[in-house]
Design a protein around this motif. Structure first.
Motif, mmCIF file in Angstrom:
data_model
loop_
_atom_site.group_PDB
_atom_site.id
_atom_site.type_symbol
_atom_site.label_atom_id
_atom_site.label_comp_id
_atom_site.label_asym_id
_atom_site.label_seq_id
_atom_site.Cartn_x
_atom_site.Cartn_y
_atom_site.Cartn_z
ATOM 1 N N GLY A 274 0.846 -1.188 0.000
ATOM 2 C CA GLY A 274 0.000 0.000 0.000
ATOM 3 C C GLY A 274 0.879 1.235 0.000
ATOM 4 N N LEU A 275 0.282 2.398 -0.231
ATOM 5 C CA LEU A 275 1.048 3.642 -0.260
ATOM 6 C C LEU A 275 0.609 4.553 0.890
ATOM 7 N N MET A 276 1.540 5.362 1.337
ATOM 8 C CA MET A 276 1.249 6.315 2.414
ATOM 9 C C MET A 276 1.106 7.701 1.805
ATOM 10 N N TYR A 277 -0.117 8.254 1.901
ATOM 11 C CA TYR A 277 -0.379 9.594 1.380
ATOM 12 C C TYR A 277 -0.397 10.597 2.524
ATOM 13 N N CYS A 278 0.339 11.685 2.359
ATOM 14 C CA CYS A 278 0.354 12.732 3.380
ATOM 15 C C CYS A 278 -0.429 13.947 2.891
ATOM 16 N N ASP A 279 -1.499 14.287 3.606
ATOM 17 C CA ASP A 279 -2.186 15.547 3.365
ATOM 18 C C ASP A 279 -1.312 16.617 4.008
ATOM 19 N N GLY A 280 -0.662 17.418 3.189
ATOM 20 C CA GLY A 280 0.315 18.390 3.681
ATOM 21 C C GLY A 280 -0.277 19.727 4.076
ATOM 22 N N ALA A 281 -1.566 19.739 4.359
ATOM 23 C CA ALA A 281 -2.229 20.997 4.719
ATOM 24 C C ALA A 281 -1.571 21.657 5.927
ATOM 25 N N ASN A 282 -0.949 20.844 6.783
ATOM 26 C CA ASN A 282 -0.369 21.387 8.014
ATOM 27 C C ASN A 282 1.163 21.411 7.998
ATOM 28 N N MET A 283 1.713 21.381 6.807
ATOM 29 C CA MET A 283 3.165 21.365 6.635
ATOM 30 C C MET A 283 3.831 22.551 7.342
ATOM 31 N N ASN A 284 3.095 23.650 7.489
ATOM 32 C CA ASN A 284 3.674 24.843 8.109
ATOM 33 C C ASN A 284 4.164 24.612 9.541
ATOM 34 N N ALA A 285 3.747 23.496 10.156
ATOM 35 C CA ALA A 285 4.174 23.236 11.530
ATOM 36 C C ALA A 285 5.537 22.557 11.602
#
Lengths: 447, 481
Positions: free
Chosen positions: B237-248
């Motif tokens: 399987g693949l790991m998807y990162c929702d980067g909406a909070n990358m600013n942290a």
């Protein structure tokens, strides 16, 4: 450090208040072995340096070419007031208006935008926008599949080749059956072939007016045929042309989409633009994206809110009509300002200027020996000329003479190596058209 | 306030157009003509300017005051970015120019901007390569899901499900569903984190991917990501990162280093491009090496001679997902922002975002119940108004009362798993003075909810309209004039 307000002293006061020694302590939840393997980012620059760097990059782009390049994206006049108004930071530094009491500005502007799109297209209802014309068309295809519970999408090759390639990528992953139908020899939709494809599995027939070759059509008969098979008729339109041309609503279209760039937005190397999507009352609940409605408060004062939100992802999650969340609000405000400034009579005039000048350019260019108009169908502001040589060669030579003369079609259509798509907007002058003619004549003579 | 369509008089003009200078009248048969004019406004330029200036005064942006809208990262939008994206060398550039023979040479500056931004984002996130095309965060998610589907198709894997935590953004399941995946939603544990055991149980041979927001939507960092990634990778399987909070986590954690295979970034959040009242934004998608070949067409590449070109020869690609090269004007702003901050600055962004959020959490936790109180939160903190509920004051009322005091309310009722949620994201650009003023106001509202609950429940009183009738809006469907 730019854009960070707190001084070190203040940061220390805050750490004390929290009861930790250092900022590092706040990152304790992050395991130690999660530290970056590398972080090779250049040192920060000053505003002076950034400005110089970007000036240098901007000057590496060729501007100043006289633009006859279109293909769905046009060099139209933008009144100065458009940018002045969308530069109001109360608009551009706001987000999606979740708090209507302090967002009436954006909400009313979207309601006005929806009104303008409905009046242009003749449709009942418009949403608050999609990312661009291509994603709007894809959303329309999905919407048709949802409404009809069918999977076959018929697309006329008169639809922008850019949008068709996008539709192809999306449908491949979405398990829709995608059928493309070539245009007839005169450049318009091929009725016979389209009618042959329409069947009980057909969700939608997708058309474009004017089509990619600039040719104008009246799709009423195709819409009728689609409806009699229980399918929907979808049309992508060029909004400026609607100052002059029959609106898609009068052809019986169920969903109308289009690219909004021509309504007051700079070309800006492909974006940001916006796409519009309008439909009939009947289908409003299957419409993707946000929509603003007019209502009132307890004191009876008029106000605007997002409505019909139960279709949307933040409530319906995987059962939503679309995954769209953010759209292109600021650009729709620009378009609404543009349409207000241009106004009812101005839009007619812009459309007529485009059509007149394109007619003149076509006449001039086809007076050159062995240069012919490719398609017999009437056109709006864009047309295909067939040259006696490979259009790529002609275009390269004309670039050197200061023109972006048009789009060579050989790469995209078989048998059209010598063809070039030429667009003319209200910004082009008789003199520039004359120069293009002379330059092309010169190029052909040299060959 | 009247609509622009209700203003003006017949025959009034806002714009003067040039006279027609060609001796040709267009030749379009009558039956293709519009019978009735499109009823657009007939107003002067001054009327338009006053109308939209007045509308802007009825709006609230970051430039007006504190805008702690959780999950949306309403940080200051630097003015230099607005200036640069208006340089003529960028605005006048036709997107089809590179399609002309040698046309790429006409747009070297623009291609370089895209290439450099792509390289910077890859280094910031630890990904191998980014597509700059996706036109918004949700569009990035859709692109990511298409890449996931293409990967499994390529490997002949039979995959049917995408697993998400119940705290995820609504766009995650919505994007995955569009690509035909069924959604498995796993409840979070009492600490607001992923329930590791439940997650592992939900993963099986048909799991196409796991989508996680990092840090999560409660503003917490999930320490078990690496372990989870291992489990997901075991079933391919693949790991998807929702980067909406990358600013942290800039300069602190790179999703590519900790097991994520692909991610999107919202340039309008982490990289300070304006939110525009709801777009346009941009949602570039980054992938690790094994997924590069599936990235959309086209990509900007740097040739050996130092020039830039567009690569269309990508047989395994998912294809075209946007008309051109992405929202160029937005990419340009993000590029300037990254250049201004640099390595040091980016790390300071995250540190100060986290510091500001923890400061608010610490100062308010006596008054409002903290949804989850771990050692430290990241860039945002989530409260619940359950304490204030006893006099009938709810989160919505507190939000509306903040408006009376001149603040934009936080995000409310999200994440869905927190009852009466109040989600506060101060961002790094705000000063201690602003935070203190906000904290004081929040405390005052908490007191008001005891002493004068009706005032809170009937707020706001200072705005051009008070609370609007949303039920009537849905019923009447007055969607145009």
């Amino acid at each position: 450090m730019p854009y960070i307000s707190n001084t070190e002293k203040q940061q220390q006061e805050m750490l004390d208040a929290i009861g930790v020694k250092s900022v590092e302590d706040l990152f304790k939840p992050v395991p130690k072995d999660f530290a970056p393997a590398s972080f090779r980012i250049p040192k920060g620059k000053s505003e002076i340096e950034v400005r110089q760097h970007l000036h240098a990059l901007a000057s590496k782009n060729a501007t100043g070419l006289t633009c006859f390049l279109g293909g769905g994206f046009y060099d139209h006049f933008i009144p100065s007031a458009v940018d002045a108004l969308v530069s109001r930071s109360e608009f551009y530094t706001a987000y999606t208006p979740y708090q209507p009491e302090i967002s009436q500005g954006v909400l009313q502007a979207i309601y006005e935008y929806q009104t303008a799109i409905c009046r242009l297209t003749g449709m009942d209802i418009s949403n608050a926008s999609i990312y661009d014309g291509g994603t709007a068309l894809y959303e329309a295809a999905m919407m048709a599949a949802r409404i009809t519970k069918r999977k076959k999408i018929i697309v006329c090759e008169g639809v922008s080749l850019i949008y068709r390639t996008m539709l192809r990528s999306y449908t491949k992953n979405l398990y829709l059956n995608f059928v493309e139908v070539p245009v007839s020899p005169n450049g318009t939709a091929d009725r016979e072939k389209i009618f042959r494809e329409i069947d009980k599995d057909t969700a939608a027939v997708i058309l474009q007016n004017p089509n990619f070759f600039g040719c104008i059509d009246d799709f009423s008969d195709i819409a009728q045929k689609a409806h009699s098979a229980g399918a929907l008729a979808v049309c992508s339109v060029y909004p400026i042309s609607l100052g002059l041309l029959k609106p898609p609503s009068e052809m019986g279209m169920d969903i109308v989409t289009g690219e909004g760039q021509s309504l007051g937005l700079p070309l800006s190397f492909g974006g940001p633009y916006f796409g519009f999507l309008a439909t009939t009352k009947q289908h409003v609940r299957q419409m993707p994206g946000r929509v603003v409605g007019r209502t009132h408060d307890k004191e009876g004062r008029q106000g605007f809110v997002f409505t019909l939100q139960t279709r949307e992802q933040h409530i319906r999650r995987e059962k939503a009509t679309s995954n769209i969340c953010t759209n292109s609000t600021l650009n729709t405000i620009a378009a609404t300002i543009y349409l207000s400034l241009i106004g009812k009579n101005g839009l007619k005039e812009v459309a007529a200027l485009c059509a007149n000048k394109a007619g003149y350019a076509c006449q001039k260019l086809t007076r050159i020996k062995n240069v012919k108009k490719k398609f017999a169908a009437p056109f709006f502001n864009e047309f295909v000329v067939e040259l006696p040589i490979d259009a790529n060669n002609a275009v390269s030579a004309l670039i050197d003479k200061g023109f972006a003369p048009g789009l060579p079609l050989g790469r995209f259509y078989k048998g059209m190596d010598n063809c070039m798509l030429v667009a003319v907007t209200e910004k082009r002058t008789k003199e520039e058209i004359g120069h293009l003619k002379e330059a092309l004549e010169g190029v052909l003579k040299d060959e | 306030m009247k609509l622009i369509f209700e203003k003006g008089v017949k025959g009034r003009r806002g714009v003067k157009l040039p006279e027609c200078d060609v001796p040709v009248k267009f030749d379009i048969p009558r039956n293709f003509h519009r019978a009735n004019d499109a009823e657009l406004p007939e107003v002067s330029e001054l009327e338009v300017v006053r109308h939209y200036t007045e509308l802007s005064r009825r709006n609230f942006g970051v430039d007006n005051n504190f805008y702690p809208l959780g999950s949306c990262t309403m940080k200051y939008n630097p003015k230099i970015d607005e200036e640069v994206c208006r340089y003529k060398g960028f605005t006048e550039l036709h997107p089809l120019l590179p399609q002309l023979r040698h046309g790429g040479m006409l747009t070297q500056g623009a291609l370089e901007v895209i290439y450099n931004t792509e390289r910077l984002l890859s280094e910031i996130t630890g990904m191998a390569e980014f597509t700059m095309q996706p036109l918004a965060g949700a569009h990035g998610e859709l692109t990511g899901t298409m890449i996931i589907a293409a990967y499994h198709r390529d490997k002949g894997n039979k995959k049917t499900k995408i697993v998400v935590p119940d705290s995820s953004h609504g766009t995650n399941p919505a994007s995955a569903a569009i690509c035909g995946y069924s959604i498995v939603s796993v409840p979070s544990n009492s600490e607001g984190m992923i329930d590791y055991d439940a997650f592992v149980k939900a993963i099986d041979s048909e799991t196409a991917a796991v989508m996680l927001t990092c840090p999560n939507t409660l503003g917490l960092f999930e320490p078990e990501i690496k372990k989870l990634a291992q489990k997901v990778h075991e079933v391919d399987g693949l790991m998807y990162c929702d980067g909406a909070n990358m600013n942290a986590i800039l300069g602190k954690v790179r999703p590519g280093d900790i097991g994520f295979d692909l991610m999107h970034i919202n340039l309008h959040k982490t990289f300070a491009t304006p939110h525009g009242g709801g777009g346009p934004g941009a949602g570039p998608v980054g992938v690790v090496e094994k997924l590069r070949k599936f990235l959309p067409i086209s990509l900007v590449v740097k040739r050996n001679d130092g020039t830039y070109a567009l690569d269309y020869d990508r047989p395994s690609s998912i294809g075209f997902i946007a008309p051109f090269y992405g929202n160029f004007g937005i990419i340009l702003r993000a590029y300037c922002y990254i250049l201004m901050l640099g390595k040091e600055g980016l790390a300071r962004v995250s540190e100060n975002a986290v510091l500001n959020a923890n400061y608010i959490k610490e100062k308010l936790k006596k008054y409002y119940q903290v949804a989850h109180d771990p050692i430290a939160c990241m860039h945002e903190c989530v409260f619940s108004s359950v304490k204030q509920n006893k006099n009938g004051v709810h989160t919505l009322d507190i939000a509306k009362r903040l408006i009376d005091y001149g603040f934009h309310p936080p995000t409310i009722y999200f994440p869905l798993i927190v009852k009466e949620a109040i989600m506060i994201e101060p961002t790094e650009t705000e000063s201690k003075e602003t935070l203190d003023a906000f904290i004081e106001t929040m405390i005052k509202i908490s007191q008001e909810s005891e002493s004068e609950p009706e005032t809170v429940k009937s707020a706001p009183k200072t705005t051009p309209v008070s609370r609007l009738d949303e039920v009537a809006a849905a019923k009447d469907m007055d969607l145009r004039f």
